[in-house]
Write a protein that holds these residues in place. Structure first.
Motif, PDB file in Angstrom:
ATOM      1  N   GLN A   7       0.968  -1.191   0.149  1.00 51.05           N
ATOM      2  CA  GLN A   7       0.020  -0.108  -0.063  1.00 51.05           C
ATOM      3  C   GLN A   7       0.881   1.156  -0.097  1.00 51.05           C
ATOM      4  OE1 GLN A   7      -2.629  -0.703   3.264  1.00 51.05           O
ATOM      5  NE2 GLN A   7      -4.376  -0.889   1.907  1.00 51.05           N
ATOM      6  N   VAL A   8       0.241   2.242  -0.628  1.00 52.10           N
ATOM      7  CA  VAL A   8       0.847   3.640  -0.538  1.00 52.10           C
ATOM      8  C   VAL A   8      -0.062   4.368   0.380  1.00 52.10           C
ATOM      9  CG1 VAL A   8       1.339   5.844  -1.843  1.00 52.10           C
ATOM     10  CG2 VAL A   8       1.628   3.613  -2.820  1.00 52.10           C
ATOM     11  N   VAL A   9       0.816   5.019   1.519  1.00 51.02           N
ATOM     12  CA  VAL A   9       0.244   5.436   2.792  1.00 51.02           C
ATOM     13  C   VAL A   9       0.781   6.798   2.971  1.00 51.02           C
ATOM     14  CG1 VAL A   9      -0.252   5.148   5.172  1.00 51.02           C
ATOM     15  CG2 VAL A   9      -0.035   3.139   3.656  1.00 51.02           C
ATOM     16  N   ASN A  10      -0.036   7.882   3.232  1.00 45.89           N
ATOM     17  CA  ASN A  10       0.192   9.032   3.853  1.00 45.89           C
ATOM     18  C   ASN A  10       0.038   9.150   5.129  1.00 45.89           C
ATOM     19  OD1 ASN A  10      -0.437  12.198   4.382  1.00 45.89           O
ATOM     20  ND2 ASN A  10       0.477  12.157   2.539  1.00 45.89           N
ATOM     21  N   LEU A  11       0.896   9.453   6.115  1.00 46.54           N
ATOM     22  CA  LEU A  11       0.604   9.648   7.574  1.00 46.54           C
ATOM     23  C   LEU A  11       0.657  11.023   7.794  1.00 46.54           C
ATOM     24  CD1 LEU A  11       3.237   7.101   8.699  1.00 46.54           C
ATOM     25  CD2 LEU A  11       0.968   6.630   8.551  1.00 46.54           C
ATOM     26  N   GLY A  12      -0.459  11.709   8.500  1.00 44.25           N
ATOM     27  CA  GLY A  12      -0.408  13.188   8.699  1.00 44.25           C
ATOM     28  C   GLY A  12       0.364  13.358  10.271  1.00 44.25           C
ATOM     29  N   VAL A  13       0.074  14.483  10.655  1.00 45.39           N
ATOM     30  CA  VAL A  13       0.869  14.998  11.929  1.00 45.39           C
ATOM     31  C   VAL A  13       0.224  14.562  12.938  1.00 45.39           C
ATOM     32  CG1 VAL A  13       1.522  17.093  12.927  1.00 45.39           C
ATOM     33  CG2 VAL A  13       1.144  17.292  10.386  1.00 45.39           C
ATOM     34  N   GLY A  14       1.144  14.361  14.009  1.00 41.76           N
ATOM     35  CA  GLY A  14       0.635  13.928  15.218  1.00 41.76           C
ATOM     36  C   GLY A  14       0.772  12.338  15.327  1.00 41.76           C
ATOM     37  N   ILE A  15      -0.197  11.600  16.049  1.00 34.57           N
ATOM     38  CA  ILE A  15      -0.221  10.204  16.282  1.00 34.57           C
ATOM     39  C   ILE A  15       0.103   9.602  14.963  1.00 34.57           C
ATOM     40  CG2 ILE A  15      -1.773   8.148  16.682  1.00 34.57           C
ATOM     41  CD1 ILE A  15      -2.901  10.261  18.976  1.00 34.57           C
ATOM     42  N   PRO A  16      -0.704   9.785  13.743  1.00 31.02           N
ATOM     43  CA  PRO A  16      -0.391   9.369  12.427  1.00 31.02           C
ATOM     44  C   PRO A  16       1.227   8.993  12.399  1.00 31.02           C
ATOM     45  CG  PRO A  16      -2.146  10.637  12.032  1.00 31.02           C
ATOM     46  CD  PRO A  16      -1.536  11.242  13.658  1.00 31.02           C
ATOM     47  N   THR A  17       1.997  10.065  12.602  1.00 28.31           N
ATOM     48  CA  THR A  17       3.677   9.959  12.374  1.00 28.31           C
ATOM     49  C   THR A  17       4.047   8.760  13.182  1.00 28.31           C
ATOM     50  OG1 THR A  17       3.246  12.511  12.281  1.00 28.31           O
ATOM     51  CG2 THR A  17       5.673  11.405  12.556  1.00 28.31           C
ATOM     52  N   LEU A  18       3.613   8.451  14.401  1.00 31.80           N
ATOM     53  CA  LEU A  18       4.035   7.570  15.241  1.00 31.80           C
ATOM     54  C   LEU A  18       3.845   6.045  14.561  1.00 31.80           C
ATOM     55  CD1 LEU A  18       2.737   8.789  18.508  1.00 31.80           C
ATOM     56  CD2 LEU A  18       4.772   9.219  17.677  1.00 31.80           C
ATOM     57  N   VAL A  19       2.981   6.170  13.629  1.00 35.40           N
ATOM     58  CA  VAL A  19       2.599   4.808  12.899  1.00 35.40           C
ATOM     59  C   VAL A  19       3.882   4.016  12.012  1.00 35.40           C
ATOM     60  CG1 VAL A  19       1.102   3.616  11.189  1.00 35.40           C
ATOM     61  CG2 VAL A  19       0.157   5.355  12.736  1.00 35.40           C
ATOM     62  N   ASN A  20       4.695   4.966  11.832  1.00 44.07           N
ATOM     63  CA  ASN A  20       6.048   4.699  11.046  1.00 44.07           C
ATOM     64  C   ASN A  20       6.901   3.718  11.803  1.00 44.07           C
ATOM     65  OD1 ASN A  20       7.872   4.602   9.143  1.00 44.07           O
ATOM     66  ND2 ASN A  20       8.608   6.593   9.455  1.00 44.07           N
ATOM     67  N   ALA A  21       6.718   3.865  13.350  1.00 47.37           N
ATOM     68  CA  ALA A  21       7.528   2.800  14.207  1.00 47.37           C
ATOM     69  C   ALA A  21       7.036   1.548  13.951  1.00 47.37           C
ATOM     70  CB  ALA A  21       7.654   3.537  15.372  1.00 47.37           C
ATOM     71  N   PHE A  22       5.898   1.260  13.702  1.00 45.86           N
ATOM     72  CA  PHE A  22       5.315  -0.061  13.803  1.00 45.86           C
ATOM     73  C   PHE A  22       4.848  -0.935  12.468  1.00 45.86           C
ATOM     74  CE2 PHE A  22       3.722   2.708  17.544  1.00 45.86           C
ATOM     75  CZ  PHE A  22       4.358   1.765  18.574  1.00 45.86           C
ATOM     76  N   ILE A  23       5.525  -0.497  11.461  1.00 48.98           N
ATOM     77  CA  ILE A  23       5.321  -0.963  10.047  1.00 48.98           C
ATOM     78  C   ILE A  23       6.713  -1.496   9.360  1.00 48.98           C
ATOM     79  CG2 ILE A  23       3.217   0.192   9.549  1.00 48.98           C
ATOM     80  CD1 ILE A  23       4.986   2.059   7.945  1.00 48.98           C
ATOM     81  N   GLU A  24       7.503  -1.591  10.394  1.00 56.15           N
ATOM     82  CA  GLU A  24       8.782  -2.211   9.812  1.00 56.15           C
ATOM     83  C   GLU A  24       8.918  -3.562   9.175  1.00 56.15           C
ATOM     84  OE1 GLU A  24      11.414  -2.264  13.291  1.00 56.15           O
ATOM     85  OE2 GLU A  24      11.987  -0.118  13.085  1.00 56.15           O
ATOM     86  N   ASN A  25       7.931  -4.472   9.424  1.00 59.31           N
ATOM     87  CA  ASN A  25       7.723  -5.823   8.762  1.00 59.31           C
ATOM     88  C   ASN A  25       6.817  -5.612   7.567  1.00 59.31           C
ATOM     89  OD1 ASN A  25       5.664  -5.184  10.517  1.00 59.31           O
ATOM     90  ND2 ASN A  25       5.284  -7.276  11.350  1.00 59.31           N
ATOM     91  N   LYS A  26       6.459  -4.711   7.207  1.00 57.28           N
ATOM     92  CA  LYS A  26       5.340  -4.515   6.084  1.00 57.28           C
ATOM     93  C   LYS A  26       6.089  -3.711   4.994  1.00 57.28           C
ATOM     94  CE  LYS A  26       1.307  -4.886   8.567  1.00 57.28           C
ATOM     95  NZ  LYS A  26      -0.056  -4.444   9.089  1.00 57.28           N
ATOM     96  N   GLU A  27       5.759  -4.096   3.841  1.00 58.94           N
ATOM     97  CA  GLU A  27       6.209  -3.118   2.843  1.00 58.94           C
ATOM     98  C   GLU A  27       5.327  -2.190   2.278  1.00 58.94           C
ATOM     99  OE1 GLU A  27       8.377  -5.570  -0.016  1.00 58.94           O
ATOM    100  OE2 GLU A  27       8.172  -4.072  -1.593  1.00 58.94           O
ATOM    101  N   VAL A  28       5.194  -1.255   3.164  1.00 54.28           N
ATOM    102  CA  VAL A  28       4.317  -0.129   2.865  1.00 54.28           C
ATOM    103  C   VAL A  28       5.193   1.128   2.209  1.00 54.28           C
ATOM    104  CG1 VAL A  28       3.039   1.686   4.238  1.00 54.28           C
ATOM    105  CG2 VAL A  28       2.658  -0.797   4.570  1.00 54.28           C
TER     106      VAL A  28
END
Lengths: 229, 215
Positions: free
Chosen positions: B22-43
């Motif tokens: 998936q192509v994903v856009n992470l917004g400001v705030g909590i969404p930015t933190l999502v980046n730390a939990f997707i290491e095992n996914k090809e996003v």
């Protein structure tokens, strides 16, 4: 070949006049033509209408023109970070036209492409749609946004050849390629100027047809900031 | 610290919603933190200022003021990354080519319409890409703590904050529960705390129903 490369940025000073609409590249401070903005500050021209995502960072870029009272109106997408601009706006000292970032980008692209405006779903039903024409296309609501053109565009690129072909540097590209197409006079501030033929035609982002003048930047990157040399 | 933990919990739950490719856009705030939990996914992470392929945060040596995300924070790039202009970037967003946008929200109504760009009685002077992302992404996931600091629910019957667009979001992930919005109705997908749905309904002042399981 027209001589587009200017040795001295001051040769450009007479191009700037009171009341002009100037498109200024950059997102935050990245991709901003800082040397040319310094020149506009020095020129003292007033009543400017500035089209740019925001008004620079504290003490740098467009913030300088703002504190000198040279800006009458700012057209962009994010002024919340420019606190003094917010204060000036509330006192009626600065006019602001707020547009969604994608609408701003597309309005400039249309301005440069000979298109009068466009219909977008962005902002339908919101405060930013007030007073804008709405129409339904294939069952969905759209609002009309007018194209944006400037008297002058000042942009920032990484490299130019002497004809004016440009390439950019990473996310410093942002609004610069569209702005290069959407003004009567286009001035590019670059890190490096090379001879014609030295750039790979497959990699040129802005073809030379759009660019009128080229100057070497007076700024250098040091760590996470730009420093004047 | 507690509040931070809650924010990470929400981010981790959102990461579970993202799928390989998936192509994903992470917004400001909590969404930015999502980046730390997707290491095992090809996003593939998109930044609306003009980058597809955001990598991990930079080391000091990697810092480049011209390599930033839409929050103007320094980033790195992944293999296969590309740069493009802001017009191309928003064509990608508005044109429906971004699979998921994860957006911080201030309020959401029971139909799923959100407010996330302005506060009442404050000057409206910043919007950025918020409105383009709401209308453009194929799927929109809202991220928020369910209650404000003074205990007010962010899920409301009618928005009192300025609306971001008429499109409803698909999913809302909070610290209490995961909600979905379909056909103008709110449903509970999952409760993340020890609380029956009746009690959650009472806390929110809304009669909540479980989402019907999909075959």
């Amino acid at each position: 070949m027209k001589q587009k490369v200017l040795e001295n940025v001051r040769d450009l000073i007479s191009l700037f006049k009171d009341g002009q609409k100037i498109l200024v590249g950059g997102f935050g401070i990245s991709g901003t033509p800082l040397t040319i903005i310094d020149l506009i500050a020095e020129s003292g021209v007033k009543g400017l209408h500035i089209v740019s995502n925001n008004l620079g960072d504290y003490g740098m870029g467009l913030h300088q023109l703002f504190i000198r009272g040279q800006i009458e109106k700012a057209i962009g997408s994010f002024f919340t970070i420019n606190r003094e601009a917010v204060v000036a706006w509330s006192k009626g000292e600065l006019l602001i036209d707020l547009l969604p970032q994608g609408t701003l980008a597309e309005a400039i692209r249309c301005g440069g492409a000979g298109i009068g405006g466009f219909y977008t779903k962005t902002a339908v039903g919101t405060e930013l749609a007030k007073g804008k024409e709405e129409r339904v296309i294939d069952g969905e609501r759209y609002i009309f946004e007018k194209a944006i053109k400037g008297d002058i565009a000042i942009i920032r690129a990484k490299k130019a050849d002497k004809l004016g072909n440009l390439i950019y540097h990473m996310t410093a590209r942002n609004f610069n390629p569209m702005m290069a197409t959407a003004a009567n006079i286009v001035i590019a501030e670059v890190d490096e100027i090379v001879d014609v033929g030295e750039m790979d035609p497959e990699q040129i982002v802005t073809p030379h047809v759009y660019v009128d003048y080229i100057i070497q930047t007076a700024y250098k990157k040091e760590g996470d900031q730009y420093v004047k040399q | 610290m507690l509040n931070n933990d809650v924010r990470y919990k929400i981010a981790e739950r959102i990461a579970q919603e993202l799928e390989d490719g998936q192509v994903v856009n992470l917004g400001v705030g909590i969404p930015t933190l999502v980046n730390a939990f997707i290491e095992n996914k090809e996003v593939y992470l998109q930044a609306e200022n003009g980058l597809l392929g955001i990598g991990p945060p930079p080391t000091i040596d990697q810092l480049d003021i011209d390599l930033i995300n839409a929050s103007k924070e320094p980033v790195t790039i992944t293999k296969g990354a590309s740069f493009f202009s802001s017009a191309d970037s928003f064509a990608m967003i508005r044109g429906g080519h971004v699979d998921v946008a994860v957006l911080g929200i201030l309020q959401v109504d029971t139909k799923g319409q959100i407010a996330n760009w302005a506060v009442p009685n404050q000057p409206i002077l910043g919007v950025g890409g918020a409105m383009d992302l709401v209308v453009g992404a194929k799927k929109v996931i809202g991220a928020a703590t369910l209650f404000t600091k003074d205990g007010t629910s962010k899920i409301v019957k009618k928005l009192t904050y300025p609306i971001s667009g008429i499109r409803s979001i698909d999913l809302l992930v909070t610290d209490y529960a995961v909600f979905s919005f379909e056909s103008g109705e709110i449903h509970v997908n999952e409760i993340l705390v020890d609380m029956p749905i009746e009690q959650l309904s009472e806390k929110l002042g809304i009669t909540l129903k479980w989402r019907e399981p999909v075959d």
